[in-house]
Write an enzyme that holds these catalytic residues in place. Structure first.
Site, PDB file in Angstrom:
ATOM      1  N   TRP A  46      -0.097  -2.934  -6.562  1.00  0.00           N
ATOM      2  CA  TRP A  46       1.312  -2.994  -6.212  1.00  0.00           C
ATOM      3  C   TRP A  46       1.465  -3.927  -5.017  1.00  0.00           C
ATOM      4  CZ3 TRP A  46       5.326  -1.323  -8.886  1.00  0.00           C
ATOM      5  CH2 TRP A  46       6.571  -1.225  -8.263  1.00  0.00           C
ATOM      6  N   PHE A  79      -1.407   5.482  -4.616  1.00  0.00           N
ATOM      7  CA  PHE A  79      -1.577   6.884  -4.994  1.00  0.00           C
ATOM      8  C   PHE A  79      -2.858   7.102  -5.810  1.00  0.00           C
ATOM      9  CE2 PHE A  79      -0.225  10.936  -6.971  1.00  0.00           C
ATOM     10  CZ  PHE A  79       0.233  11.592  -5.835  1.00  0.00           C
ATOM     11  N   VAL A 103       2.457   0.808   0.795  1.00  0.00           N
ATOM     12  CA  VAL A 103       3.392   1.827   0.319  1.00  0.00           C
ATOM     13  C   VAL A 103       4.745   1.519   0.939  1.00  0.00           C
ATOM     14  CG1 VAL A 103       3.896   4.290   0.230  1.00  0.00           C
ATOM     15  CG2 VAL A 103       1.514   3.510   0.218  1.00  0.00           C
ATOM     16  N   ARG A 110      10.505   9.499  -0.964  1.00  0.00           N
ATOM     17  CA  ARG A 110      10.113   9.210   0.409  1.00  0.00           C
ATOM     18  C   ARG A 110       8.712   8.610   0.428  1.00  0.00           C
ATOM     19  NH1 ARG A 110      13.538   9.465   4.395  1.00  0.00           N
ATOM     20  NH2 ARG A 110      11.887  10.175   5.729  1.00  0.00           N
ATOM     21  N   SER A 135      -9.216   3.127   5.774  1.00  0.00           N
ATOM     22  CA  SER A 135      -7.904   2.878   5.190  1.00  0.00           C
ATOM     23  C   SER A 135      -7.219   1.667   5.789  1.00  0.00           C
ATOM     24  CB  SER A 135      -7.001   4.094   5.374  1.00  0.00           C
ATOM     25  OG  SER A 135      -5.712   3.797   4.890  1.00  0.00           O
ATOM     26  N   HIS A 149       9.631 -11.127   4.891  1.00  0.00           N
ATOM     27  CA  HIS A 149       8.805  -9.913   4.948  1.00  0.00           C
ATOM     28  C   HIS A 149       7.474 -10.121   4.239  1.00  0.00           C
ATOM     29  CE1 HIS A 149      11.505  -6.366   6.311  1.00  0.00           C
ATOM     30  NE2 HIS A 149      11.686  -7.423   7.057  1.00  0.00           N
TER      31      HIS A 149
END
Length: 187
Positions: A46, A79, A103, A110, A135, A149
């Site tokens: 993603w 996830f 994320v 949320r 992480s 961005h």
């Protein structure tokens, strides 16, 4: 006389060039490992074009730190990272696992819930398996589908890739020392 001025001008120009040339810092020599290390890098697809900057920077920095055995795995989203990390840790083929993902708040749920779940699950994996998990799963407060961005977070993921490589290598050195001390009965 003209010859002297020309020679002097050449010498001055060369001195100015040397003075203006930036001096690069000496290459840092990182400590070597007693045993070969193998790292798994699990990347969410993603926002791939942003997250891959972490992988690219990580691979470059980790190689400079004498870890050349890195296997890259891609999962659909952040996830899905913890389950892959757990299965990889259980193989005992890897001395460390690195996770990278982005994320973002998509407006449907949320994003803090997803990020919190992923981070807690990664911590559980490392505590259960004793394989360190790092992480680089980031959760920005604001992320918009704009070029500004995307550019900002590509640069940010480059920095995170270097930082996670440093943390990974330093932790593996520390664990190598600690395990040696335990084996020797020192600790």
């Amino acid at each position: 006389m003209n010859q002297m001025l020309q020679d002097q001008d050449v010498q001055t120009s060369q001195a100015e060039i040397v003075a203006d040339t930036p001096v690069s810092p000496p290459a840092v020599e990182h400590p070597r490992f007693a045993k070969p290390q193998r790292v798994a890098f699990v990347q969410a697809s993603w926002h791939r074009e942003v997250v891959e900057e972490c992988r690219i920077a990580f691979l470059k920095e980790i190689e400079a730190r004498h870890i050349t055995n890195v296997d890259v795995f891609e999962v659909p989203g952040s996830f899905e990272i913890p389950l892959h990390a757990q299965i990889l840790a259980k193989t005992r083929r890897y001395t460390a696992i690195v996770a990278a993902g982005l994320v973002v708040d998509g407006g449907i749920y949320r994003h803090e819930f997803v990020a919190d779940t992923v981070i807690k699950a990664l911590m559980d994996v490392q505590l259960r398996t004793e394989v360190p998990v790092f992480s680089a799963v980031l959760t920005p407060q604001q992320f918009h589908e704009t070029e500004v961005h995307h550019d900002f977070f590509r640069r940010h993921f480059t920095i995170k890739g270097i930082e996670v490589a440093e943390a990974c290598a330093n932790t593996l050195h520390s664990l190598e020392r600690l395990r040696g001390q335990v084996a020797a009965g020192i600790v």
